[in-house]
Design an enzyme around this catalytic site. Structure first.
Site, mmCIF file in Angstrom:
data_model
loop_
_atom_site.group_PDB
_atom_site.id
_atom_site.type_symbol
_atom_site.label_atom_id
_atom_site.label_comp_id
_atom_site.label_asym_id
_atom_site.label_seq_id
_atom_site.Cartn_x
_atom_site.Cartn_y
_atom_site.Cartn_z
ATOM 1 N N PRO A 170 51.096 56.662 33.735
ATOM 2 C CA PRO A 170 49.976 56.925 32.839
ATOM 3 C C PRO A 170 48.699 57.364 33.551
ATOM 4 O O PRO A 170 47.773 57.849 32.910
ATOM 5 C CB PRO A 170 49.775 55.563 32.147
ATOM 6 C CG PRO A 170 50.247 54.563 33.145
ATOM 7 C CD PRO A 170 51.384 55.217 33.869
ATOM 8 N N CYS A 171 48.643 57.187 34.853
ATOM 9 C CA CYS A 171 47.425 57.532 35.587
ATOM 10 C C CYS A 171 47.138 59.035 35.540
ATOM 11 O O CYS A 171 46.020 59.460 35.267
ATOM 12 C CB CYS A 171 47.537 57.076 37.039
ATOM 13 S SG CYS A 171 47.774 55.298 37.240
ATOM 14 N N HIS A 172 48.181 59.842 35.799
ATOM 15 C CA HIS A 172 47.980 61.286 35.843
ATOM 16 C C HIS A 172 49.059 62.055 35.097
ATOM 17 O O HIS A 172 49.139 63.277 35.204
ATOM 18 C CB HIS A 172 47.906 61.763 37.297
ATOM 19 C CG HIS A 172 46.858 61.064 38.096
ATOM 20 N ND1 HIS A 172 47.130 59.971 38.884
ATOM 21 C CD2 HIS A 172 45.518 61.284 38.201
ATOM 22 C CE1 HIS A 172 46.014 59.550 39.455
ATOM 23 N NE2 HIS A 172 45.023 60.321 39.062
ATOM 24 N N GLY A 173 49.906 61.348 34.348
ATOM 25 C CA GLY A 173 50.844 62.014 33.455
ATOM 26 C C GLY A 173 52.083 62.587 34.090
ATOM 27 O O GLY A 173 52.528 63.673 33.693
ATOM 28 N N PRO A 186 52.004 66.140 37.715
ATOM 29 C CA PRO A 186 51.567 66.572 39.052
ATOM 30 C C PRO A 186 52.382 66.032 40.218
ATOM 31 O O PRO A 186 52.220 66.514 41.340
ATOM 32 C CB PRO A 186 50.127 66.027 39.120
ATOM 33 C CG PRO A 186 50.167 64.795 38.265
ATOM 34 C CD PRO A 186 51.103 65.111 37.125
#
Length: 207
Positions: A170-173, A186
Site C-alpha cells: 500500500p505504500c507505493h502501489g 514501481p
C-alpha cells in the site's frame, strides 16, 4: 684586588666495590679475551633452547589470544537460533498465508490452492517485468515461501490483496501475484525467495 671565589670539593667513595658475578658465569665464558663466537657448542645449546622455549610459549599465547578474539566476534547462541526457523505446515490452512519473523524480516508462507497453482502456471512470462516461471519459484507447487519485503523501498506488502490476489504494497502501489512476482506498480523485482527445505511432509525449515 682580590675577587671572591668558590671552590667545590667532591668526595669519592673509594670503598665501593663492583659486584663480581663470576660465580654465576659458565667457566667457558669467563675469559674476556675470547670472542662470543668462540664459545663452545655446549654453551650455545642452552641459549638456543631458551630462545626456542620462549618462542613456543609466545606462539601459544598469541594463538590463544587470537582464538578468544575471533570467538568473541562470532554469533552468539541466540543469534544462531534465529538463523533457522521450523514451521509446521499443518498449521497453515489451504488458501491462507501466514507471516513469521525470520532474521528480523517478515516471512510469508502460503498454502496455495489448486486453482492458484494453475493460474500462476498459465501466466505468459514474456509479459512479466521480472520474468520467472512459477515452477522456478517453488519446490512444492502448493507451498510458496517468500520474504515479505517489497523490492521497491522495503515496505511490507499485504497478503491476499491487490489486483492479482497475491500481495499488495500500500505504500507505493506494487501488486504481486500468488507466485510473488511483480505485476503492477514501481517495484522492479519479484519478492525474494529464501533458502528453505522440506525435511519431511509436515515441516518446513527456512535458513
Amino acid at each position: 684586588m682580590n675577587y671572591p671565589c668558590t671552590s667545590q670539593v667532591r668526595f669519592a667513595h673509594t670503598d665501593i666495590q663492583v659486584p663480581d658475578f663470576s660465580y654465576y658465569r659458565r667457566s667457558e665464558t669467563k675469559d674476556a679475551s675470547k670472542h662470543a663466537s668462540d664459545t663452545p657448542p655446549s654453551g650455545k645449546i642452552f641459549t638456543y633452547l631458551t630462545i626456542a622455549g620462549g618462542s613456543v610459549v609466545g606462539t601459544y599465547g598469541a594463538k590463544v589470544m587470537v582464538t578468544d578474539f575471533i570467538g568473541s566476534m562470532s554469533a552468539s547462541a541466540d543469534v544462531l537460533a534465529l538463523a533457522q526457523i521450523e514451521i509446521k505446515l499443518a498449521d497453515i490452512p489451504e488458501g491462507k498465508n501466514m507471516t513469521f519473523k525470520w532474521r528480523g524480516k517478515p516471512l510469508f508462507v502460503r498454502h496455495r490452492t489448486a486453482e492458484e497453482i494453475e493460474d500462476e502456471r498459465s501466466v505468459n512470462i514474456s509479459e512479466l517485468r521480472d520474468a520467472q516461471h512459477d515452477a522456478d519459484r517453488v519446490k512444492k507447487p502448493e507451498w510458496l515461501v517468500l520474504l515479505g519485503v517489497c523490492t521497491h523501498l522495503g515496505c511490507v506488502p499485504i497478503a491476499n490483496a491487490g489486483d492479482y490476489g497475491g500481495y499488495y504494497c500500500p505504500c507505493h502501489g506494487s501488486h504481486y501475484d500468488n507466485s510473488g512476482r511483480i505485476r503492477k506498480g514501481p517495484a522492479p523485482l519479484n519478492l525474494e525467495i529464501p533458502e528453505y527445505e522440506f525435511p519431511d511432509e509436515n515441516n518446513l525449515v527456512v535458513g
